[in-house]
Motif scaffolding. Structure first.
Motif, PDB file in Angstrom:
ATOM      1  N   ALA A   1       0.833  -1.198   0.000  1.00 13.44           N
ATOM      2  CA  ALA A   1       0.000   0.000   0.000  1.00 13.44           C
ATOM      3  C   ALA A   1       0.864   1.243   0.000  1.00 13.44           C
ATOM      4  O   ALA A   1       0.603   2.211  -0.736  1.00 13.44           O
ATOM      5  CB  ALA A   1      -0.923  -0.023   1.214  1.00 13.44           C
ATOM      6  N   ALA A   2       1.950   1.236   0.792  1.00 17.12           N
ATOM      7  CA  ALA A   2       2.845   2.391   0.833  1.00 17.12           C
ATOM      8  C   ALA A   2       3.545   2.576  -0.509  1.00 17.12           C
ATOM      9  O   ALA A   2       3.734   3.708  -0.975  1.00 17.12           O
ATOM     10  CB  ALA A   2       3.866   2.219   1.949  1.00 17.12           C
ATOM     11  N   ALA A   3       3.912   1.463  -1.162  1.00 17.07           N
ATOM     12  CA  ALA A   3       4.574   1.564  -2.466  1.00 17.07           C
ATOM     13  C   ALA A   3       3.623   2.142  -3.505  1.00 17.07           C
ATOM     14  O   ALA A   3       4.030   2.911  -4.383  1.00 17.07           O
ATOM     15  CB  ALA A   3       5.067   0.177  -2.906  1.00 17.07           C
ATOM     16  N   ILE A   4       2.331   1.798  -3.383  1.00 18.38           N
ATOM     17  CA  ILE A   4       1.343   2.353  -4.309  1.00 18.38           C
ATOM     18  C   ILE A   4       1.205   3.855  -4.072  1.00 18.38           C
ATOM     19  O   ILE A   4       1.098   4.645  -5.009  1.00 18.38           O
ATOM     20  CB  ILE A   4      -0.003   1.612  -4.143  1.00 18.38           C
ATOM     21  N   TYR A   5       1.251   4.268  -2.815  1.00 21.73           N
ATOM     22  CA  TYR A   5       1.204   5.697  -2.507  1.00 21.73           C
ATOM     23  C   TYR A   5       2.385   6.411  -3.162  1.00 21.73           C
ATOM     24  O   TYR A   5       2.229   7.428  -3.822  1.00 21.73           O
ATOM     25  CB  TYR A   5       1.229   5.912  -0.985  1.00 21.73           C
ATOM     26  N   ASP A   6       3.602   5.849  -2.978  1.00 21.72           N
ATOM     27  CA  ASP A   6       4.800   6.458  -3.571  1.00 21.72           C
ATOM     28  C   ASP A   6       4.658   6.586  -5.073  1.00 21.72           C
ATOM     29  O   ASP A   6       5.071   7.578  -5.673  1.00 21.72           O
ATOM     30  CB  ASP A   6       6.037   5.603  -3.256  1.00 21.72           C
ATOM     31  N   LEU A   7       4.066   5.570  -5.692  1.00 19.61           N
ATOM     32  CA  LEU A   7       3.947   5.570  -7.144  1.00 19.61           C
ATOM     33  C   LEU A   7       3.013   6.676  -7.614  1.00 19.61           C
ATOM     34  O   LEU A   7       3.329   7.421  -8.537  1.00 19.61           O
ATOM     35  CB  LEU A   7       3.443   4.199  -7.612  1.00 19.61           C
ATOM     36  N   PHE A   8       1.849   6.815  -6.968  1.00 17.95           N
ATOM     37  CA  PHE A   8       0.863   7.756  -7.481  1.00 17.95           C
ATOM     38  C   PHE A   8       1.139   9.183  -7.067  1.00 17.95           C
ATOM     39  O   PHE A   8       0.943  10.103  -7.836  1.00 17.95           O
ATOM     40  CB  PHE A   8      -0.548   7.341  -7.032  1.00 17.95           C
ATOM     41  N   TYR A   9       1.607   9.386  -5.836  1.00 21.35           N
ATOM     42  CA  TYR A   9       1.751  10.756  -5.352  1.00 21.35           C
ATOM     43  C   TYR A   9       3.170  11.289  -5.520  1.00 21.35           C
ATOM     44  O   TYR A   9       3.390  12.486  -5.421  1.00 21.35           O
ATOM     45  CB  TYR A   9       1.295  10.842  -3.896  1.00 21.35           C
ATOM     46  N   GLU A  10       4.150  10.423  -5.720  1.00 23.89           N
ATOM     47  CA  GLU A  10       5.510  10.902  -5.954  1.00 23.89           C
ATOM     48  C   GLU A  10       6.047  10.447  -7.293  1.00 23.89           C
ATOM     49  O   GLU A  10       7.082  10.912  -7.756  1.00 23.89           O
ATOM     50  CB  GLU A  10       6.444  10.422  -4.839  1.00 23.89           C
ATOM     51  N   GLY A  11       5.371   9.482  -7.893  1.00 27.86           N
ATOM     52  CA  GLY A  11       5.790   8.996  -9.210  1.00 27.86           C
ATOM     53  C   GLY A  11       6.912   7.988  -9.160  1.00 27.86           C
ATOM     54  O   GLY A  11       7.356   7.486 -10.194  1.00 27.86           O
ATOM     55  N   MET A  12       7.395   7.657  -7.961  1.00 23.92           N
ATOM     56  CA  MET A  12       8.555   6.765  -7.874  1.00 23.92           C
ATOM     57  C   MET A  12       8.133   5.294  -7.978  1.00 23.92           C
ATOM     58  O   MET A  12       7.325   4.825  -7.175  1.00 23.92           O
ATOM     59  CB  MET A  12       9.270   7.007  -6.540  1.00 23.92           C
ATOM     60  N   PRO A  13       8.613   4.588  -8.981  1.00 21.88           N
ATOM     61  CA  PRO A  13       8.300   3.157  -9.046  1.00 21.88           C
ATOM     62  C   PRO A  13       8.977   2.403  -7.901  1.00 21.88           C
ATOM     63  O   PRO A  13       9.722   2.991  -7.114  1.00 21.88           O
ATOM     64  CB  PRO A  13       8.851   2.722 -10.407  1.00 21.88           C
ATOM     65  N   LEU A  14       8.732   1.115  -7.841  1.00 23.06           N
ATOM     66  CA  LEU A  14       9.246   0.315  -6.721  1.00 23.06           C
ATOM     67  C   LEU A  14      10.749   0.113  -6.882  1.00 23.06           C
ATOM     68  O   LEU A  14      11.187  -0.791  -7.593  1.00 23.06           O
ATOM     69  CB  LEU A  14       8.520  -1.031  -6.667  1.00 23.06           C
TER      70      LEU A  14
END
Lengths: 281, 457
Positions: free
Chosen positions: B275-288
Motif C-alpha cells: 500500500a505504501a509503495a502504491i502511494y509512492d507511485l501515485f503521489y511521488e511517481g517513484m516506481p518500486l
C-alpha cells in the motif's frame, strides 16, 4: 455315552465333504481358466524382485506380457543377458543379444574436490537437497552424494563413501536404469560395458567459473577433442561427449586432460592379485 | 460490526504456534540504508515471466528508469534503484538459490532521478483500468514476500466482486518489524495507498489487520481510521496470523476454498508495504526501487529497520549494521519461519526481501542430515493452521508414495513451518512437503502421458 450320535455326525460330515468335493472337481474342469504354463516357467527364471525396471508392475505381469508376445524375451533389465537366455529357452526362441550397459555417475567431485559452500541440514535425499539450492554442494551440476541412487539400486551396485565419492560396481550393475530417474541432476547414464574411457563431469559453466567450485571439473579446453584421432570426442555446451561407437579406448585424451576429468576404469582383476567373486568388471 | 467479527474472542482456535517474537527493532525508526557502490538487480523478482533487459552494457541509467520488462501479463517491470553505469548483464545469485539474469550497475553517487518520475495525478479520478496500468508500470508486487504482481491481483474476473480489502499489518514472523514501523511512521500514506486499491477493485470497505503485540501501531491506525472511516482489526499474536487464508478466516469467518483464491470469498489482502509503495507511485511517481526491511538476529551487531535500494548486496547491508558477530550460522532472507537461508552474502536484496535475519551457529545448528523419524505424537496435526496432517504427508513423501499425497490435500499447505517448529524429533517436515509437492506434480504428469499413450493404442 451314545456312540450313535458320533457315528451319525461322522457320516453326515463325510457325506457333505464328498458332495462338495465332487462339486469342486466338476467346477475345476468346467470353469477352468486357461493359463499358459509358460507364464509360470518364465516367472520362475525372472529375477523375482518386482523392481519394476522393465516398466511392468511386477514380474508376474512381465512374464504374462512375454508369453503373450507383447514384451521381448530380454524384458528383465535387472536380470541381464543370463535371464534373457533362460526366458528365450522357455519361449523356444533365439535370445537376442542385447548388450547390457552399466550405470555411470558423471561426476568425480567429492567433498575434498568440491568443498561445500554451505552446511546442509535436512533429509538425506538428493531430491530434497536439490530443492534447497542444491544443499551444500558448491557445483550446480555435480553429484550431491546423499545416495538416492544407492537406495533404489536393486543389486547394491552403487557405493557412496563418507567423502561423497561414488563407485559403481560394474560386476554387479545390471544396467536396469532405475537410478537414472531418481537423480535430480541427471548425472547417471548407461554406458556400454566394454567402455573403459569415461568423462566424469557435466558442468556446463565456463572454465573459470567451474574451477571456482571444483578441482576435477571439465573446463572445456577442447584438448581431448583435438588429440582424438577417431573424431570420437565432441565438446558441446562446455561439456565433453564421447561417441562410444567410434572410441577405441586408446587413452590419449586421458593423458592430455589437465584436470583428470577423463578417466579409465580399471577392472578390479588387474589391480588385485586375489580376484574376488564379484570383481569381474 | 458488519464484516469484522467480535475480535475480542480468540480468532483462529486451531493451529498456530508462538515462537519467541524477538522484535527488538520495533522501537527503531526506519533509517535510510547504505548507499551501495554497486547494485545487482535481478530481472526476475516476482512470480511470473522473467523480464528482458532493456539496457545495454555501458549505458547510463537513472533512478526510476525501467531496465527490464516483459510482454507477459503475469510479470512486473524492474527499475534501476541508483544512477550510474551498467557494468554487466550477468547471471547472478538470487535469493531462491538459482542464478538468474541480472543487471549490474556501478553507482556514480549523483542520485539523479529519471525525468519520467513525476506524480501521476489524483488516482481517485482515474478509472480502475488506468490504476492497474500505472501499477504495472511501477513494477509493484506484493511486498509481504510472495511477490505476486499487484496489477494481476487487482484485476479479479468479472463474476467475482471484491467486497473487502484487508491491509495486512499482522507481521507475525519473529524478528521482522518493518511493517510495524511503516504503520507507525507512514500510517496516512498506507491508507492513501489502500484507497487506491479500494478504488481499483471497487471494494466497499477497508480493514487494517494488526496483531495485538503492536499497541503503538494500533493506536496510530485507529486514530487515522476515525478520520478516514476504516476499521482496525486487532488480532491475537500468533504465528501464522498474517498468512492470507488464516487472516481472512480470522477477520470475516469465511474460509477460502481448497485451491481457491481470496477473491473467491470476496476479499483482497495486501501488505502494508505494498500500500505504501502504491502511494509512492501515485503521489511521488517513484516506481518500486526500494523497500523497508529489518536487519535482526543474534549474529549481526546492530538491529535496524532500513529503507534499502533493491539490488543492494546483503553483505553491504550487514556491514552497514556493524558486521557479523560470532560464527554465522544462517543468513535468512525473510523471516526465520518462512525465509530462505542463503549460502552466500553476495545475494542482492530483491522486492520480496522483508528482512535479513542473521543467526549464530550455536543457535541454529541443532540437527544433522538424517532420515525421517516420526513418533506419531501428532503435535504437527494439532498445530497445522490449514487442518492438514503433516506427519502423514512427510511419511508418504519420504517413501515416494506420490499418489497417496493427493488424498491428503498437500497443495493446500502454505509452508508456514508450524509443523516443523513443533516437531519434537526435529523432522524437516516443510522440506518433505516441498519434495512431495514436486513429486506429486511429476507423477501426475507421467500418468497423464501414460493415459494419452494408452488412448492412442
Amino acid at each position: 455315552m451314545d456312540w450313535s450320535i458320533v457315528g451319525k455326525a461322522a457320516l453326515v460330515l463325510s457325506g457333505l465333504s464328498l458332495v462338495f468335493g465332487a462339486l469342486l472337481a466338476i467346477a475345476s474342469i468346467k470353469f477352468a481358466v486357461e493359463t499358459d504354463p509358460r507364464v509360470d516357467q518364465v516367472l520362475e527364471v525372472l529375477m523375482g524382485t518386482n523392481c519394476g525396471a522393465c516398466g511392468y508392475p511386477g514380474c508376474q505381469v512381465a512374464a504374462e506380457a512375454v508369453v503373450e508376445g507383447k514384451a521381448p524375451v530380454d524384458v528383465c533389465l535387472a536380470g541381464g543377458p543370463g535371464t534373457a537366455e533362460a526366458v528365450a529357452e522357455v519361449m523356444g526362441v533365439e535370445a537376442k543379444t542385447r548388450e547390457m550397459g552399466v550405470a555411470l555417475v558423471h561426476c568425480k567431485g567429492g567433498l575434498a574436490e568440491s568443498p561445500p559452500r554451505a552446511r546442509y541440514q535436512g533429509i538425506d535425499s538428493c531430491a530434497a537437497a536439490d530443492k534447497i539450492a542444491g544443499g551444500g554442494k558448491a557445483c550446480d551440476y555435480g553429484c550431491l552424494g546423499l545416495g538416492t541412487c544407492k537406495d533404489v539400486c536393486p543389486v547394491n551396485a552403487i557405493r557412496i563413501t563418507r567423502d561423497h565419492r561414488r563407485w559403481v560396481n560394474r560386476g554387479r550393475c545390471t544396467g536396469c536404469e532405475l537410478c537414472i530417474e531418481v537423480c535430480p541432476r541427471n548425472l547417471i547414464e548407461i554406458v556400454p560395458r566394454k567402455q573403459n574411457v569415461l568423462v566424469m563431469c557435466t558442468n556446463k559453466d565456463k572454465g573459470r567459473k567451474a574451477r571456482e567450485v571444483c578441482t576435477v571439473c571439465c573446463i572445456a579446453c577442447k584438448k581431448c577433442e583435438k588429440v582424438c584421432e577417431f573424431e570420437a570426442i565432441t565438446v558441446k555446451d562446455n561439456r565433453v561427449f564421447i561417441d562410444y561407437e567410434k572410441c577405441t579406448q586408446c587413452g590419449k585424451c586421458i593423458d592430455v586432460c589437465p584436470n583428470n576429468v577423463i578417466v579409465r576404469v580399471v577392472p578390479r582383476k588387474s589391480r588385485s592379485t586375489k580376484p574376488k567373486a564379484d570383481a569381474d568388471a | 460490526m458488519g464484516w469484522v467479527r467480535n475480535l475480542q474472542r480468540e480468532l483462529f482456535t486451531k493451529g498456530g504456534v508462538h515462537p519467541p517474537s524477538n522484535k527488538i527493532a520495533a522501537t527503531m525508526k526506519i533509517f535510510p540504508g547504505p548507499y551501495p557502490e554497486t547494485v545487482v538487480i535481478p530481472l526476475s523478482q516476482h512470480i511470473g515471466a522473467p523480464c528482458e533487459p532493456l539496457v545495454e552494457i555501458h549505458d547510463r541509467v537513472l533512478i526510476g528508469q525501467k531496465i527490464g520488462d516483459s510482454e507477459a501479463y503475469v510479470s512486473a517491470p524492474v527499475h534501476s534503484s541508483v544512477s550510474g553505469e551498467v557494468t554487466g548483464i550477468i547471471e547472478y545469485h538470487h535469493p531462491t538459490g538459482v542464478e538468474v539474469l541480472s543487471v549490474q550497475i556501478l553507482s556514480d553517487g549523483m542520485n539523479e532521478v529519471h525525468p519520467s518520475v513525476e506524480p501521476l495525478g489524483d488516482p481517485m479520478e482515474m478509472t480502475p483500468q488506468e490504476i492497474r496500468k500505472h501499477i504495472r508500470r511501477g513494477g509493484i508486487v506484493g511486498l509481504g514476500g510472495a511477490t505476486f504482481p499487484t496489477h494481476v491481483k487487482l484485476a479479479p474476473p468479472e463474476d467475482k466482486q471484491i467486497e473487502l480489502v484487508i491491509i495486512n499489518g499482522a507481521e507475525c514472523e519473529p524478528y521482522l518489524t518493518g511493517d510495524h514501523r511503516m504503520m507507525v511512521e507512514r500510517g496516512e500514506d498506507i491508507i492513501e495507498g489502500a484507497r487506491v486499491i479500494q478504488r481499483a477493485v471497487g471494494a466497499e470497505r477497508i480493514v487494517v489487520a494488526i496483531e495485538r503485540n503492536k499497541p503503538d501501531a494500533i493506536s496510530v491506525m485507529k486514530e487515522i481510521g476515525d478520520e478516514y472511516g476504516f476499521e482496525v482489526a486487532v488480532l491475537p499474536a500468533r504465528y501464522p496470523m498474517g498468512a492470507e487464508k488464516t487472516l481472512i478466516k480470522g477477520i470475516t469467518g469465511r474460509e477460502v476454498p481448497s485451491g481457491g483464491l481470496p477473491m473467491d470469498v470476496g476479499v483482497l489482502v495486501d501488505n502494508v508495504g505494498t500500500a505504501a509503495a502504491i502511494y509512492d507511485l501515485f503521489y511521488e511517481g517513484m516506481p518500486l526501487v526500494d523497500r523497508v526491511l529489518t536487519v535482526a538476529g543474534d549474529g549481526v551487531a546492530g538491529h535496524a529497520n532500513l529503507r534499502i535500494k533493491v539490488g543492494t548486496l546483503v553483505r553491504d547491508v550487514i556491514d552497514f549494521c556493524g558486521g557479523l558477530v560470532g560464527e554465522p550460522g544462517k543468513v535468512i532472507l525473510g523471516g526465520p519461519m518462512m525465509g530462505l537461508a542463503q549460502y552466500s552474502t553476495s545475494v542482492p536484496v530483491i522486492k520480496g526481501t522483508s528482512g535479513i535475519v542473521v543467526l549464530r551457529g550455536e543457535t541454529v545448528w541443532k540437527r544433522e542430515p538424517g532420515h525421517f523419524v516420526c513418533i506419531r505424537c501428532v503435535l504437527c496435526v494439532r498445530r497445522c493452521p490449514m487442518n492438514l496432517m503433516p506427519y502423514l504427508i512427510g511419511s508418504y513423501s519420504d517413501a515416494g508414495m506420490w499418489e497417496e499425497l493427493e488424498t491428503l490435500n498437500i497443495n493446500d499447505c502454505v509452508e508456514c513451518g508450524c509443523c516443523a517448529y513443533k516437531c519434537p524429533t526435529k523432522n524437516p517436515l516443510v522440506q518433505l512437503i516441498k519434495v512431495g509437492k514436486e513429486g506429486m506434480a511429476r507423477q501426475q504428469k507421467k500418468m497423464e502421458e501414460l493415459t494419452e499413450a494408452l488412448d492412442k493404442e
